[in-house]
Write an enzyme that holds these catalytic residues in place. Structure first.
Site, PDB file in Angstrom:
ATOM      1  N   LYS A  78      39.394  34.448  40.346  1.00  0.00           N
ATOM      2  CA  LYS A  78      39.203  34.269  41.853  1.00  0.00           C
ATOM      3  C   LYS A  78      37.771  34.902  42.233  1.00  0.00           C
ATOM      4  CE  LYS A  78      41.584  36.634  45.734  1.00  0.00           C
ATOM      5  NZ  LYS A  78      42.807  37.501  46.178  1.00  0.00           N
ATOM      6  N   SER A 153      45.805  35.508  49.624  1.00  0.00           N
ATOM      7  CA  SER A 153      44.324  35.240  49.421  1.00  0.00           C
ATOM      8  C   SER A 153      44.107  34.469  48.045  1.00  0.00           C
ATOM      9  CB  SER A 153      43.304  36.296  49.693  1.00  0.00           C
ATOM     10  OG  SER A 153      43.678  37.007  48.632  1.00  0.00           O
ATOM     11  N   SER A 177      48.927  38.669  47.651  1.00  0.00           N
ATOM     12  CA  SER A 177      47.832  37.596  47.293  1.00  0.00           C
ATOM     13  C   SER A 177      48.043  36.891  46.039  1.00  0.00           C
ATOM     14  CB  SER A 177      46.430  38.111  47.651  1.00  0.00           C
ATOM     15  OG  SER A 177      46.100  38.161  48.842  1.00  0.00           O
TER      16      SER A 177
HETATM   17  N1  GLN Z   1      48.104  38.540  53.245  1.00  0.00           N
HETATM   18  C1  GLN Z   1      47.794  39.942  53.018  1.00  0.00           C
HETATM   19  C2  GLN Z   1      46.444  40.238  54.007  1.00  0.00           C
HETATM   20  O1  GLN Z   1      46.079  39.660  54.600  1.00  0.00           O
HETATM   21  C3  GLN Z   1      47.377  40.205  51.645  1.00  0.00           C
HETATM   22  C4  GLN Z   1      46.140  40.163  51.003  1.00  0.00           C
HETATM   23  C5  GLN Z   1      45.943  40.244  49.818  1.00  0.00           C
HETATM   24  O2  GLN Z   1      47.075  40.731  49.127  1.00  0.00           O
HETATM   25  N2  GLN Z   1      44.712  40.395  49.344  1.00  0.00           N
HETATM   26  O3  GLN Z   1      46.048  41.532  53.923  1.00  0.00           O
END
Ligand code: GLN
Length: 483
Positions: A78, A153, A177
């Protein structure tokens, strides 16, 4: 086909000398060239460097000096994990073409075993989002249906593994994420216990929640990668040595010995198809002798507000370092220092990141701190206690990962609140710092994957993987047809 193999299968072929690391690298380069235009999973690939590294790995193996059984296997990363000499953008304009001068600890650990960096994966900007649509490189497409999002994400990580554009990938999970995109793309995604894996070199979003973990084809590969990247690191003071290591080989748990908690709150507001798939699986476990225990996690409804206050507060502080001076992009339209900060940040951050910085700064400011941030911290403690009580009665908790299957592209972009609410089932595990995995169990009527979440108690990844493996053995892998 080489690209359909798991990490462990590739390792077997390499060790039997039936395949070379260069052949594996070439197979992935071809596959990425063919499909990345559609899927948009990768931001950066450096094929020349990959092939040099692969040929060095082949030489090591030919001389009997391989660094491990996995020497020569490429893993995709990532784009918020620092890779020395290879662009790390967090999918944000503000980092521009930033090239880190050092490797994250997880990259060092992969390389110590001879695993190779395959490329850098698309994501929501600074890991903020649930659809991958906040990336400045454009959205990733779900390989099961390209009109749908891959989740976020770590959407690039999940899509690359599902589309066989990587044997496995690393992602990060602050509020779901890893698990949510794994669920949307039909792959296995593990968020280890907070502290199990060093975050040195992970670009910080919300430091009390962030954790690195793998996205893989199956439990075996997920456990193998977790085992490789975990361990206490003097460069991350939040990493710990819990006194139990994760085994590289997982033996499926005898399901008759397991008490599985099913929290009623995790089925509220969940789509019928997802509910049905989960109930079916849980009934099967019941009939094979598992002890199914209905439980209640009463604080679940407060998880979204608590998370979005804590995560944004931490983000507002972590993202203060992007000022146009130290890293990446600098505005060319500024004539004073103040203007330089203001314009670099205004031009460099996308709308979602700005929204969160403003929200986080607000809740930390004097007069609001007690009402919002402090209250969110107290709520977090209540959520932790909810899980403590549950784990007195059960060994593991089974639940859906997301209330629905993958959204259509564009469906949630203009409605951030709707998007935040969809994180309801994943964020509690981050707030409580417990390990949690998403495993693919079925597809819905549109052919989109449905995942099952298994949450364990602190540092009990062993139970999560072993029960996961027992469940996985009865499931036909959810395939993608891109060719
Ligand atoms: N969807 C969550 C957010 O927008 C989680 C993001 C993540 O785990 N990096 O914060």
């Amino acid at each position: 086909m080489i690209t359909s193999k798991s990490v462990k299968q590739l390792s077997d072929l390499l060790n039997k000398k039936e395949i070379s690391a260069v052949e594996i690298a070439n197979a992935y380069i071809d596959r990425i060239n063919k499909h990345n235009k559609t899927i948009n999973a990768y931001i950066t690939v450096n094929p020349e460097k990959l092939l040099i590294n692969a040929s060095e790995s082949d030489k090591r193996r030919a001389n009997g000096n391989e660094l491990s059984e996995f020497d020569g296997i490429p893993i995709a990363i990532k784009d918020n994990i620092c890779t020395k000499g290879l662009k790390t953008s967090c999918a944000s304009k503000i980092l521009g073409d930033f090239v880190p001068p050092y490797n994250a600890t997880v990259i060092e650990k992969l390389e110590q075993k001879g695993l190779l960096v395959l490329g850098k994966l698309n994501m929501d900007e600074f890991a903020m989002g649930s659809t991958n649509e906040t990336s400045c490189y454009g959205p990733v497409k779900n390989p099961h249906n390209i009109e749908h999002v891959p989740g976020g994400s770590s959407g690039g990580s999940a899509a690359a593994v599902a589309a066989h554009m990587a044997p496995a990938a690393l992602g990060s999970d602050t509020g779901g994420s890893i698990r949510q995109p794994a669920s949307f793309c039909g792959v296995t995604g593990m968020k280890p216990t907070y502290g199990r894996v060093s975050r040195y070199g992970l670009v910080a979003f919300a430091s009390s929640l962030d954790q690195i973990g793998p996205l893989a084809r199956n439990i075996d590969d997920a456990a193998l990668l977790t085992s490789i990247i975990s361990g206490k690191d003097t460069r991350d003071s939040t990493s710990v040595d819990p006194g139990n290591e994760i085994s590289e080989t997982i033996v499926a748990r005898d399901i008759k010995t397991v008490r599985i908690g099913v929290p009623e709150e995790y089925f509220e507001g969940v789509s019928d198809e997802t509910k049905h798939a989960l109930s079916k699986k849980i009934n099967e476990l019941d009939s094979t002798g598992a002890q199914i225990v209905p439980i209640s996690l009463k604080m679940t409804e407060y998880a979204v507000p608590a998370y979005y206050l804590i995560a944004t507060a931490e983000a507002s502080s972590n993202l203060a370092r992007y000022d146009g001076v130290k890293y990446g992009r600098r505005s060319e339209n500024a004539s004073t220092l103040d203007e330089l900060y203001k314009l670099s940040r205004s031009e460099g951050f996308g709308a979602e990141v700005k929204r969160r910085i403003i929200l986080g700064t607000y809740s930390l400011s004097s007069g609001y701190y007690d009402a919002y941030y402090l209250k969110a911290l107290k709520t977090r403690t209540c959520i932790i206690n909810d899980f403590k009580r549950a784990f007195d009665k059960v060994d593991i908790i089974a639940a859906p990962v997301v209330p629905t299957t993958a959204f259509r592209l564009g469906e949630n972009v203009s409605n951030p609140l709707e998007m935040y609410l969809s994180d309801i089932l994943t964020i509690s595990a981050n707030l409580a710092a417990i390990p949690s995995i998403s495993i693919p169990i079925a597809k819905d009527s549109k052919g989109l994957p449905i995942g099952m979440q298994l949450m364990g108690t602190h540092f009990d990844e062993k139970t999560v993987f072993e029960v996961g493996k027992a469940i996985e053995k009865d499931i036909t892998p959810l395939t993608v047809n891109l060719d």
